[in-house]
Design an enzyme around this catalytic site. Sequence first.
Site, mmCIF file in Angstrom:
data_model
loop_
_atom_site.group_PDB
_atom_site.id
_atom_site.type_symbol
_atom_site.label_atom_id
_atom_site.label_comp_id
_atom_site.label_asym_id
_atom_site.label_seq_id
_atom_site.Cartn_x
_atom_site.Cartn_y
_atom_site.Cartn_z
ATOM 1 N N HIS A 85 0.824 -1.219 0.000
ATOM 2 C CA HIS A 85 0.000 0.000 0.000
ATOM 3 C C HIS A 85 0.857 1.268 0.000
ATOM 4 O O HIS A 85 0.375 2.336 -0.336
ATOM 5 C CB HIS A 85 -1.048 -0.010 1.122
ATOM 6 C CG HIS A 85 -0.560 0.358 2.483
ATOM 7 N ND1 HIS A 85 -0.290 -0.579 3.458
ATOM 8 C CD2 HIS A 85 -0.302 1.554 3.045
ATOM 9 C CE1 HIS A 85 0.101 0.036 4.552
ATOM 10 N NE2 HIS A 85 0.106 1.338 4.341
ATOM 11 N N ASP A 220 0.826 -7.690 2.443
ATOM 12 C CA ASP A 220 1.033 -6.264 2.128
ATOM 13 C C ASP A 220 2.523 -5.915 1.974
ATOM 14 O O ASP A 220 3.104 -5.251 2.816
ATOM 15 C CB ASP A 220 0.394 -5.432 3.241
ATOM 16 C CG ASP A 220 0.168 -3.986 2.843
ATOM 17 O OD1 ASP A 220 0.733 -3.557 1.820
ATOM 18 O OD2 ASP A 220 -0.559 -3.285 3.556
ATOM 19 N N SER A 651 4.086 2.213 8.438
ATOM 20 C CA SER A 651 3.827 1.218 7.409
ATOM 21 C C SER A 651 5.111 0.871 6.694
ATOM 22 O O SER A 651 5.864 1.747 6.301
ATOM 23 C CB SER A 651 2.824 1.752 6.400
ATOM 24 O OG SER A 651 1.548 1.452 6.831
HETATM 25 N N1 ARG Z 1 -4.641 0.822 7.612
HETATM 26 C C1 ARG Z 1 -3.336 0.784 7.006
HETATM 27 C C2 ARG Z 1 -2.691 2.154 7.113
HETATM 28 O O1 ARG Z 1 -3.126 2.968 7.848
HETATM 29 C C3 ARG Z 1 -3.409 0.261 5.605
HETATM 30 C C4 ARG Z 1 -3.971 1.197 4.610
HETATM 31 C C5 ARG Z 1 -4.021 0.722 3.187
HETATM 32 N N2 ARG Z 1 -5.057 -0.250 2.950
HETATM 33 C C6 ARG Z 1 -6.336 0.042 2.571
HETATM 34 N N3 ARG Z 1 -7.170 -0.943 2.439
HETATM 35 N N4 ARG Z 1 -6.778 1.239 2.339
HETATM 36 O O2 ARG Z 1 -2.116 2.767 6.288
HETATM 37 N N1 GLU Z 2 -1.095 1.505 7.636
HETATM 38 C C1 GLU Z 2 -0.459 2.543 8.374
HETATM 39 C C2 GLU Z 2 0.535 3.351 7.541
HETATM 40 O O1 GLU Z 2 0.407 3.509 6.390
HETATM 41 C C3 GLU Z 2 0.176 1.976 9.592
HETATM 42 C C4 GLU Z 2 -0.873 1.555 10.502
HETATM 43 C C5 GLU Z 2 -1.048 2.485 11.649
HETATM 44 O O2 GLU Z 2 -1.548 3.612 11.499
HETATM 45 O O3 GLU Z 2 -0.668 2.040 12.727
HETATM 46 O O4 GLU Z 2 1.427 3.983 8.025
#
Ligand code: ARG
Ligand code: GLU
Length: 726
Positions: A85, A220, A651
Amino acid sequence: MRYKKLLVVLFIFSVLQLQSKEGMWIPLLLEKYNLAEMQEMGFELSAKDIYDINNASMKDAVVVFGGGCTGEMISDEGLLITNHHCGYRQIQSHSSIENDYLSNGFWAMSREEELPNPGLTVRFLEYMEDVTDEVLEGTEVFDTEGREEKIKDNTRKIEHKASERGKFFTQIKPLFYGNQYFIYVYKVYRDVRLVGAPPSAIGKFGGDTDNWMWPRHNGDFALYRVYSGKDNEPSAYSPDNVPYKPKKYFPISLEGVKPGDFTMVLGNPGSTMQYVPSHEVDMIMNQRDPDRVAIRDKKLEIIKADMESNPLVRIQYSAKSASISNAWKKWQGEILGLQRLNAVEKKQAFEEEFRNWAIANETWESEYQPVFQNFDSLYVVYQDIVKASDYYSEIVLKGVELFDLASRFNNIISSIENRQTRIANAQILAAEKRVTSFYKDYNQPTDEKLFEALLPMLNNDLPPVHLPEYLPEIISKHDNGKLVRKVYRKSVLTDMKKLEALLKKGNHRELLKLRDDPMIKLYNRLNFHYEANIKPVLDNVNSRIRQNMKVYMAGIMQMKEGQPLYPDANLTLRVAYGKVEGYQPRDGVKYTHYTTLDGIMDKDNPEIYDYNVPQKLRDLYETADFGMYKTEEGYLPVCFLASNHTTGGNSGSPIVNGKGHLIGLNFDRVWESTMSDIMYDPDMSRNIAIDIRYALFIIDKFAGAGYLLEEMELVGIETEVVDSIH
Ligand code: ARG
Ligand code: GLU
């Protein structure tokens, strides 16, 4: 008496235990604050193995990837791993209907096939340093405003000097709300090529449905390679560049994880607010989060429907919708988490404790009571103005897409009007580039629906003082889609060819005529109102809250003297440590610390986009061809949970074991932990990592790109071979 003492000791011990996992620590200060505890928890190395400016250390293998992720080096030939991502936009921009790398994945089978990514950079941290004294030098003689100017001035000079004539990218950042300042000095590499990415059905498996949740089955990850000039120094993209040789890379462990194992995450957490007053927490959970969720509900409803009915729109809007949905979902979890923790009451209790401490210290009346009186009045203004600013941000800045182009033309026009010819020409050039990339991912019917749904929200939910004078009138006069038709049919912004020609010609007189374009005019009015009436108030309140926070923070630091305290995240290198562990989200439910390929097959459903498992993966599952990536019990691991304190920006961060070997990549937090930016909960706060063995399995068995493993340093294989013999 003795019993009482024991209780006290036990209490202190349990408090330490609880606190042990919270915190995003400064690598430079680990020795002083954290090392003993880390070693007790299972860390087998020294603080210098993590951060050392004289010898290669782990920090040399960790980068800021792009604008806000983390990545790490996993070979001495520049190979880098981060989240799928994090590279999503690049993978998307290489994709078209014919060459759909999002759906099919991409694997370079040789160095020549690796894909350059203009604009993508990675930053290596050379060193960090406490520069508080230098930044504050000569500021004592000024009042508040003069002091801020002097700090800015000092900052510029120190940054400039440390950059050694542009050799380094330097940044001074305040810690603890300006009670301390650190400089961060980076080397920036600009030739970063895509090496491999699994199909979205693996790299984004579960999509937005599973996002922020456990159990998780998302592979991921994506691979890149950093290139340099022949001297190993940064160089713009060139076919003559060679793979960069990092000072340090991570060996990769095949040993796997078990509950209680020490874990450490090194990365670049973006922003947290652990020390804000109860007023702020109240405002976030009761106003800001609900407001932004409601606006994004609308956006997602519209975008998702169009993506579902049109494969081209699916590609065009996949990255946009993922990013809208990500924060949207997080904010919903955050509200629930803050409610569950009684966060406002907890903050108020802490403020009471602080007050008592200050009273005992005889500093309450002179120092801190005024601060809290200021908070009381400042937050009344803030709450009102931040609502307006959230709406403008969600609707004008990043809602209606055509406003993006409108804002560029608006800037060009005002530069021409102000006779800033050179600036105008630079803006024209930039706009020309933007128009092309904008249209690649633009679907006008979707945007018209956004316009029709979002503009009335602005109008209905904000008081008239926060709107341009005539807006309510226009909107009510043109209901039933008349306004949308008028604006979109008449605006030149919907005509890519015309726009390109106009910009190419670059005739200032012709461009000035766009002042009357209905879209640009509408944008101009909204933007003008924002700049004149909202932003100045917002900036002013923000800066006054910051000044008061600085005093409050200094008090907290004094009150907690002798206890380690970590500063809020600021997108610089931090260390979080914890252990592998599951959790109990609610009564009667217990989550294990890992997931497996079996779980992917359980979710498999060809009818649902997010759960449609690639046939090749089904086949591998059938034949149980897991090679050296399986566990002793014979299953293929996918993700695992640990109790490291992480946030956005983490991430792609390496998660390593006690020996400093890579065991996974951080990519998310669990639903019950989405509030940990504001309040950490040791019982619930878990970060989610992809097990590195799953990534290797996908590279090797699924993609047939096993040649990439040859440049990695895999450790812990012997143990496995020995185990399988027994
Ligand atoms: N929650 C994760 C973060 O904060 C992954 C985000 C990307 N994935 C998604 N399905 N939008 O970045
Ligand atoms: N998916 C998040 C990022 O892109 C990390 C997850 C979080 O916020 O802890 O940085």
